[in-house]
Scaffold this motif. Structure first.
Motif, mmCIF file in Angstrom:
data_model
loop_
_atom_site.group_PDB
_atom_site.id
_atom_site.type_symbol
_atom_site.label_atom_id
_atom_site.label_comp_id
_atom_site.label_asym_id
_atom_site.label_seq_id
_atom_site.Cartn_x
_atom_site.Cartn_y
_atom_site.Cartn_z
ATOM 1 N N ALA A 142 0.826 -1.207 0.000
ATOM 2 C CA ALA A 142 0.000 0.000 0.000
ATOM 3 C C ALA A 142 0.858 1.255 0.000
ATOM 4 O O ALA A 142 0.396 2.317 -0.406
ATOM 5 N N THR B 168 -5.052 1.687 2.976
ATOM 6 C CA THR B 168 -5.051 0.316 2.471
ATOM 7 C C THR B 168 -5.904 0.185 1.208
ATOM 8 O O THR B 168 -5.763 -0.766 0.458
ATOM 9 N N GLN C 42 -2.656 -14.523 1.908
ATOM 10 C CA GLN C 42 -2.319 -13.489 2.886
ATOM 11 C C GLN C 42 -1.055 -13.825 3.675
ATOM 12 O O GLN C 42 -0.520 -12.985 4.383
ATOM 13 N N TYR D 162 -4.988 -7.148 1.251
ATOM 14 C CA TYR D 162 -5.694 -6.010 1.845
ATOM 15 C C TYR D 162 -7.210 -6.161 1.859
ATOM 16 O O TYR D 162 -7.898 -5.331 2.436
ATOM 17 N N HIS D 163 -7.707 -7.200 1.175
ATOM 18 C CA HIS D 163 -9.148 -7.287 1.018
ATOM 19 C C HIS D 163 -9.932 -7.157 2.334
ATOM 20 O O HIS D 163 -10.861 -6.361 2.422
ATOM 21 N N PRO D 164 -9.551 -7.925 3.389
ATOM 22 C CA PRO D 164 -10.340 -7.800 4.618
ATOM 23 C C PRO D 164 -10.328 -6.386 5.190
ATOM 24 O O PRO D 164 -11.337 -5.924 5.726
ATOM 25 N N HIS D 165 -9.218 -5.706 5.065
ATOM 26 C CA HIS D 165 -9.114 -4.369 5.648
ATOM 27 C C HIS D 165 -9.904 -3.351 4.843
ATOM 28 O O HIS D 165 -10.526 -2.456 5.391
ATOM 29 N N GLU E 232 -12.546 -4.055 3.190
ATOM 30 C CA GLU E 232 -13.940 -4.328 3.532
ATOM 31 C C GLU E 232 -14.312 -3.586 4.803
ATOM 32 O O GLU E 232 -15.379 -3.001 4.936
ATOM 33 N N LYS F 6 -12.175 -14.216 8.954
ATOM 34 C CA LYS F 6 -11.147 -13.247 8.633
ATOM 35 C C LYS F 6 -11.452 -11.924 9.317
ATOM 36 O O LYS F 6 -10.595 -11.286 9.882
ATOM 37 N N CYS G 141 -8.924 -9.777 11.809
ATOM 38 C CA CYS G 141 -8.281 -8.491 11.605
ATOM 39 C C CYS G 141 -9.090 -7.354 12.182
ATOM 40 O O CYS G 141 -8.647 -6.236 12.213
ATOM 41 N N VAL H 261 1.979 -1.286 6.982
ATOM 42 C CA VAL H 261 0.803 -0.437 6.784
ATOM 43 C C VAL H 261 -0.349 -0.920 7.653
ATOM 44 O O VAL H 261 -1.038 -0.137 8.297
ATOM 45 N N LEU H 262 -0.534 -2.243 7.680
ATOM 46 C CA LEU H 262 -1.610 -2.792 8.494
ATOM 47 C C LEU H 262 -1.306 -2.614 9.981
ATOM 48 O O LEU H 262 -2.208 -2.395 10.787
#
Lengths: 669, 519
Positions: A112, A468, A546, A579-582, A584, B43, B47, B482-483
């Motif tokens: 990202a 993200t 992931q 990054y998909h879950p984040h 979302e 998931k 997260c 980043v996360l």
């Protein structure tokens, strides 16, 4: 006069033919003043929207010139380049053409924030931009100086006090009329140059000063509030005088990745790329700075100053005793100069030489051109709409350093957006804004028009709330479809490609989700991967992707029938899955912001006397900021939730009232 | 959006609950194929830091004491909120009397009316519910805290219900105006309260966390945005790791310090103590306004502890009358005295009753006597804050005596701490009640006079969310910076809901101050 000037252009550029059809026209849909990064993108974008466009610049040879650093992109800025490219701008492709050293910054920190960056060949970059502009339909280029803006009273059926309908050329060059105009004057608005104890008028060393009349028009006739900013550039060093053995070499990426979504390769051969070099400042540098302060007028005037350190002087004064990095960057394939990134300075030339000779590798270096500082006027950008039009003046758009930004990419991004909207307005289409939930360009413009600036504004990834989601890799997915369908600045070919990519990515992700296996089975398939889940846990292909050390290629070789068709997009699929879950999770926040951004606040609201319950404090904040949407209002410091509710109420009431009279409230352009 | 939807939401909730209780493993083992829907939920769990479902709750019946309080819930998880607190969903739009139970402790919080409004036919257009409960702070606090423990629920921000209703096209214009005023009043109160709190110890703690977390985030952001171009020391992320761990520990400790919350839930322990026949039981009866304890002129009438639950100024109090403290040979009374001493030791607040007629007539000795006397009552608990000395039977001494005693206490600077009272004539009762309320307010630890519970629940939820978010930092620290930074951003934004929002500019201020960043 005009014909003569166009001949000059013709001679200067040689190869390309000019559309002579426009030569006698004294009227254009859009006039763009300035040929820097903002101006060139604005002219190209306005033309792409279908507007008949004229680009006026002082010197045709300097169109597309890189006045300062010979590089493009980086962290945050690279995001902007990708977005400009996704909207079919010039910058990304020019970078791919002129790049001599490509690297992705932040490789270790998550895709990202990867920062695509390249060192450029100055000449190649300029040539590319110039030839692109010459082959752009509906675009004419004119060499000349603008003496004044032609201003009349505003159209009464639209908001604003004034209207700009054209320009008057200097030296008796006559008038040219237009429906819209984009000003991209860079540092030339009341610009002065500083070196040592002296200063002289000008916007760039070697170019004539200009825009005295323009400055007057903006300030005195249009009544715009302006401020003053400062910047600077380092001395250029003769390459042969540098001892590179005392520096650290930095090699480019072996597999360079192009900026542009429509380029599969960069122009140069990867193995022929040139390296950069890293060296550091020493205590000697600090001594030279301190001893020369009395002959450094630029630094003395640094009363307010930005929070960061724009020059080596400010670094030394603010962070004494530290070692600072100096990057030695090549200026081009054949250039005999190196650009010392981090050594911007304004002391007298002989002191500049003393200073650089305190740096390892530069002990015997010779300066080709000394560094200098620039001070210039900018227009406080809170006076603009999100489509970069001046609120008080119909037809007038501003982009680039004139709005208080710094950097090529920031300028180009605004130029593109101002050009799009100047084009659209001239063709009687509604102006558009870009949301900060959708792009860094949106963040940039929203920050500028919403909060204003008190130091040159530069893009950082930390400015974006939705980092993200707004990534360099997906800029085309975010912007290209809208660019074609709604904005009208993207070619059919690019649009088709974006649709193809989107379809493939969606299919690949569905395919990945359709694979569900227990952790044990995954371990059998991918033997070197450390899967931490317990044995019986069921994991989808997307979830497995992931994991840091799982690549799409690995999964594709395990399920070739299902996944091999998408190998072309391996990297992108991996990033999407990560990054998909984040994304979302952030979707609701994004929707909420968009809801509020879709509620427009009329620009002529008299906040101080608005017949709703608002505190005096809130009224004053709203009055000075004049937010364009409810979303922008809610981001202003000091605005209470109650105030937002009252504004909501007001907007709704107005909407109803105007609905009755058939007037659309959502457009105040 | 009918009951069907709500059942699905309920199912999702129970799935989450099961997972938490580690039943999920068995469940998974029995499942041959797992649907993509469920893996998605897993998931999210992994997260997510709290509520992406975005269901909000708040007391919506205004501030201050009231007979009935209305707690409103709105959002997709409303059905699960009703099910969790009252076991099952009532018929739509019908008031049902239900026991309201804490979903974790299974403790009975209250009995009240529950209304269930499936969307879109509701105030906000979303699924929503209302709990009409008794208006005491302990009850309100209990219900709000219970809601806060449910996944996907968070306290509403000011004006949030109205905004949701507005976006759903549910609001009449006059309604918005009216509600706006109400919200305005609320936010004004919150703002004042925030100011008050920021001056206090708690405020200092929050501010300190805010500054430290801001710095952690700024350093990670600096590392992301600038470490490729500028010289940013390698150790900075390690320092952030340590900093985040420390914050987590401190916040965890703070959250587990339940004492103040407990006081609100189960009542402040107030014990009446003193020598025999000082008028302790009379005081109890006067405060409870009924003869809860037997009163007689005989010393040693009260032999065991008499407990009466009370509401004083909106605060729940458990008032205990104890046996008079004296050396005695009576074994029953001895036990009574032992219990009395034990109560005093455990009390949050002791009302030490002194018989004015027993004071020495020589004014010079009054001070010394009182000090000694109080010490004998309070014994180990020497903290003056926890005691209100009550000088009873003021009707039995002459006005001159009264004046001379006050003069002595005033000279010692003690008069404000003492309460002069006559249980017989009720003289001094008002002053005593005011004093008592002040102390209770301090003990319950909330400066917002109107609603002690509301802000506490808010703070608690936001702090909890903050610590969860900080966990995300560690989880992703080595996977994707980043996360990881996203975790710190979320944490700071949760904390910011208590201490004020922190924008990008404030982060950049720290970055530019701590690091030398070039053009």
């Amino acid at each position: 006069m005009l014909v003569r000037r166009l001949r000059v252009l013709h001679k200067a550029l040689g190869t390309c033919s000019i559309q002579v059809a426009d030569v006698h026209t004294q009227h254009y849909d859009v006039i763009v003043v300035g040929g820097g990064h903002a101006g060139t993108e604005a002219a190209a974008a306005a033309s792409r929207t279908g507007a008949n466009t004229l680009l006026i610049t002082q010197k045709i040879q300097t169109i597309g010139a890189l006045s300062c650093n010979p590089s493009l992109g980086g962290v945050g800025k690279g995001h902007l380049v990708k977005e400009i490219d996704a909207l079919d701008g010039l910058m990304g492709r020019a970078g791919d053409w002129a790049g001599i050293h490509f690297s992705i910054l932040n490789r270790s920190k998550g895709p990202a924030v990867w920062g695509p960056r390249a060192q450029l060949d100055r000449g190649h970059y300029r040539d590319f931009i110039q030839s692109e502009l010459l082959s752009t339909e509906r675009l004419t280029i004119l060499e000349g100086s603008v003496e004044d803006l032609l201003v009349s009273a505003a159209d009464p059926d639209k908001p604003g006090r004034h209207k700009v309908y054209g320009i008057r050329l200097a030296h008796g060059g006559g008038e040219i009329h237009s429906r819209s105009m984009v000003l991209t004057t860079g540092t030339f608005l009341s610009g002065s140059l500083f070196m040592g104890p002296h200063s002289s008028p000008g916007g760039r060393m070697g170019d004539p000063p200009s825009c005295v009349g323009l400055s007057y028009s903006l300030k005195e006739i249009l009544g715009l509030k302006v401020g003053r900013l400062r910047t600077g550039t380092p001395p250029r060093i003769i390459k042969d005088t540098i001892d590179f053995s005392c520096t650290e070499i930095r090699l480019p990426d072996e597999k360079p990745i192009p900026f542009s979504f429509i380029n599969a390769h960069i122009h140069c051969k990867p193995e022929e790329q040139l390296p950069c070099f890293l060296t550091h400042t020493t205590p000697g540098v600090e001594r030279v700075v301190n001893e020369s302060l009395h002959v450094n007028s630029h630094i003395h005037q640094d009363t307010k100053g930005p929070r960061y350190c724009p020059s080596i002087e400010s670094k030394v004064l603010r962070f004494p005793g530290r070692r600072h990095q100096v990057w030695l960057e090549p200026e081009g394939w054949t250039s005999d100069l190196m650009y010392p990134q981090g050594l911007s300075m304004t002391m007298p030339p002989d002191t500049q030489l003393c200073l650089i000779r305190e740096i390892p590798g530069l002990h015997k270096a010779q300066i080709h051109t000394p560094g200098y500082g620039v001070q210039y006027d900018f227009v406080c950008p809170t006076q603009l709409y999100p489509w970069l039009q001046v609120k008080s003046t119909q037809g007038l758009f501003l982009a680039g350093q004139i709005n208080g930004t710094t950097g090529y990419e920031e300028a180009a991004a605004q130029g593109l957006w101002a050009g799009v909207n100047a084009g659209r307005t001239s063709l009687s289409k509604v102006p558009l804004s870009l949301s900060r939930t959708q792009s860094y360009i949106g963040v940039l413009i929203d920050d500028l028009v919403g909060r204003g600036v008190n130091e040159p504004y530069r893009m950082f990834t930390s400015r974006s709330e939705f980092r993200t989601s707004l990534r360099p890799d997906n800029a085309d997915m975010r912007l290209t479809p809208r660019g074609f369908e709604e904005i009208g600045c993207v070619s059919q070919q690019r649009y088709n490609e974006a649709l193809r990519v989107k379809k493939s990515l969606n299919e690949a992700l569905s395919a990945l989700r359709s694979v569900s296996l227990s952790a044990t089975r995954w371990k059998n398939i991918l033997q070197h991967v450390n899967i931490s889940e317990t044995k019986s846990t069921i994991l989808s292909g997307e979830e497995l992707l992931q994991y840091k050390d799982v690549s799409f290629q690995m999964l594709a070789s395990a399920f070739p029938e299902l996944l091999a068709p998408y190998l072309e997009f391996s990297e992108r699929i991996k990033v999407e899955a990560l990054y998909h879950p984040h994304c979302e999770k952030q979707r609701r926040d994004i929707e909420r912001m968009q809801e509020e951004e879709s509620l427009y606040l009329p620009q002529d609201i008299d906040y101080l006397n608005l017949p709703v319950s608002l505190s005096k404090e809130v009224r004053e904040i709203l009055d000075s900021a004049r937010p364009h949407t409810l979303g922008a209002a809610s981001r202003l410091p000091g605005i209470t939730p109650a105030a937002i509710v009252h504004l909501l109420n007001y907007v709704q009431r107005e909407k109803k009232r105007n609905h009755g009279t058939g007037k659309d409230v959502s457009c105040f352009g | 959006m009918t009951v069907k939807t709500s059942f699905r939401t309920t199912a999702v909730f129970y799935a989450k609950l099961f997972r938490k209780m580690h039943f999920i493993r068995c469940w998974r083992r029995s499942a041959a194929v797992i649907t993509s829907r469920r893996s998605f939920a897993v998931k999210r769990q992994l997260c997510s830091v709290g509520s992406e479902d975005d269901t909000v709750f708040a007391m919506s019946s205004g501030q201050g004491r009231c007979g009935v309080a209305v707690v409103r819930v709105s959002g997709p998880a409303s059905a699960l909120a009703v099910c969790s607190l009252t076991r099952r969903l009532p018929a739509a739009r019908t008031a049902s009397l239900r026991s309201i139970i804490h979903p974790q402790t299974k403790e009975l919080l209250d009995r009240g009316l529950v209304l269930w409004f499936p969307g879109p036919r509701s105030f906000t257009g979303e699924d929503s519910a209302e709990f009409h409960i008794h208006g005491g702070p302990a009850v309100i606090n209990g219900v709000l805290q219970a809601l806060g423990t449910l996944p996907g629920l968070r306290p509403a921000e000011a004006g949030e219900f109205t905004r949701r209703a507005f976006f759903a096209g549910k609001l009449d214009l006059t309604e918005v105006e009216g509600l706006g005023d109400l919200i305005h009043a609320e936010t004004e109160a919150q703002r004042r309260q925030a100011l008050r709190q920021m001056a206090g110890d708690l405020g200092r703690v929050y501010q300190d966390w805010r500054e430290r977390l801001k710095r952690c985030l700024a350093h990670v952001e600096a590392f992301i945005d600038f470490s490729e171009d500028e010289l940013i020391e390698d150790g900075i992320l390690t320092d952030v790791d340590t900093g985040v761990c420390q914050l987590q520990t401190e916040m965890g400790n703070h959250l587990s310090d339940q004492r103040r919350g407990e006081r609100l839930r189960s009542g402040v322990q107030v014990v009446i103590a003193g020598s025999t026949n000082a008028g302790k039981s009379s005081l109890l009866n006067m405060l409870t306004q009924r003869p809860a304890a037997i009163v007689s002129p005989t010393a040693g009438t009260t032999r065991d502890v008499v407990e009466v639950p009370l509401d004083i100024g909106g605060y729940p109090v458990l008032l205990s009358d104890t046996a008079g403290l004296r050396d005695t040979t009576d074994s029953v009374e001895q036990e009574g005295v032992r219990r009395a001493r034990q109560r005093v030791e455990q009390a949050d607040l002791t009302l030490a009753v002194v018989d004015l007629t027993q004071l020495p007539s020589e004014p010079g000795l009054v001070s010394v006597f009182l000090r000694g006397h109080l010490r004998s009552i309070l014994e180990q608990t020497s903290d003056r804050q926890q005691c209100i000395p009550i000088l009873n039977k003021s009707d039995l001494i002459s006005t001159e005596q009264n004046h001379s005693i006050r003069a002595v206490l005033e000279k010692d600077g003690d008069v404000a701490h003492f309460s002069f009272l006559s249980c017989h004539t009720r003289d001094g009762l008002e002053e005593l009640l005011t004093l008592l309320q002040d102390r209770l307010k301090t003990l319950c630890g909330d400066p917002l006079a109107g609603s002690p519970s509301l802000t506490q629940t808010r703070h608690r939820t936001h702090l909890q969310k903050c610590t969860e978010a900080l966990h995300q930092y560690h989880q992703y620290r080595d996977v994707d910076l980043v996360l990881a930074a996203e975790g710190l951003r979320l944490g700071l934004s949760s904390l910011g809901r208590i201490t004020g929002r922190i924008g990008a500019e404030e982060i950049l201020d720290v970055i530019f101050k701590d690091f030398c960043i070039g053009k």
